[in-house]
Design a protein around this motif. Structure first.
Motif, short mmCIF file in Angstrom:
data_model
loop_
_atom_site.label_atom_id
_atom_site.label_comp_id
_atom_site.label_asym_id
_atom_site.label_seq_id
_atom_site.Cartn_x
_atom_site.Cartn_y
_atom_site.Cartn_z
N THR A 31 7.68 -6.41 -16.22
CA THR A 31 7.55 -5.98 -14.84
C THR A 31 7.11 -4.52 -14.81
N TYR A 33 6.76 -1.14 -12.32
CA TYR A 33 7.36 -0.55 -11.12
C TYR A 33 6.68 0.78 -10.81
N TYR A 37 10.89 2.65 -8.24
CA TYR A 37 11.38 1.36 -8.78
C TYR A 37 10.99 0.18 -7.91
N GLU A 39 8.75 -2.93 -7.31
CA GLU A 39 7.99 -3.81 -8.20
C GLU A 39 6.53 -3.86 -7.78
N GLY A 42 3.97 -8.11 -12.44
CA GLY A 42 4.71 -8.61 -13.58
C GLY A 42 4.11 -9.91 -14.06
N VAL A 81 17.43 -0.99 -11.00
CA VAL A 81 16.61 -1.94 -10.25
C VAL A 81 17.51 -2.93 -9.51
N LYS A 85 17.77 -3.32 -5.42
CA LYS A 85 17.49 -4.62 -4.79
C LYS A 85 18.65 -5.03 -3.89
#
Length: 88
Positions: A31, A33, A37, A39, A42, A81, A85
């Motif tokens: 992934t 970023y 951070y 995304e 990926g 991460v 999230k």
């Protein structure tokens, strides 16, 4: 290393983002970023013959061409991460 699946995940800080790579069944899952951070992209690299460091170098050149990079703690990055999230 006899079994590529025994390799630990790796993470890197680059000039414009971060890169995370780990072993999966067919090779490597990665992934990219941004610096916050978020995304960006990926996928998987289905080449278990490569060492994880080699796979990371190939992929970072593709996504972050010509940038300098520094290895960082992969588990710490994963924690950051996951935390971010969960905030959203």
């Amino acid at each position: 290393m006899d079994d590529y699946r025994e390799q630990e995940p790796m993470a890197y800080k680059l000039e414009t983002g971060y890169f995370y790579i780990q072993v999966c069944d067919s090779g490597y899952d990665y992934t990219c970023y941004d610096l916050a951070y978020k995304e960006l992209d990926g996928g998987q690299l289905d080449n278990p013959e490569l060492k994880i460091e080699e796979a990371a170098t190939i992929l970072m050149e593709e996504y972050f061409s010509g940038q300098t990079f520094k290895e960082i703690d992969a588990y710490e990055m994963d924690d950051i991460v996951t935390y971010l999230k969960n905030l959203s």
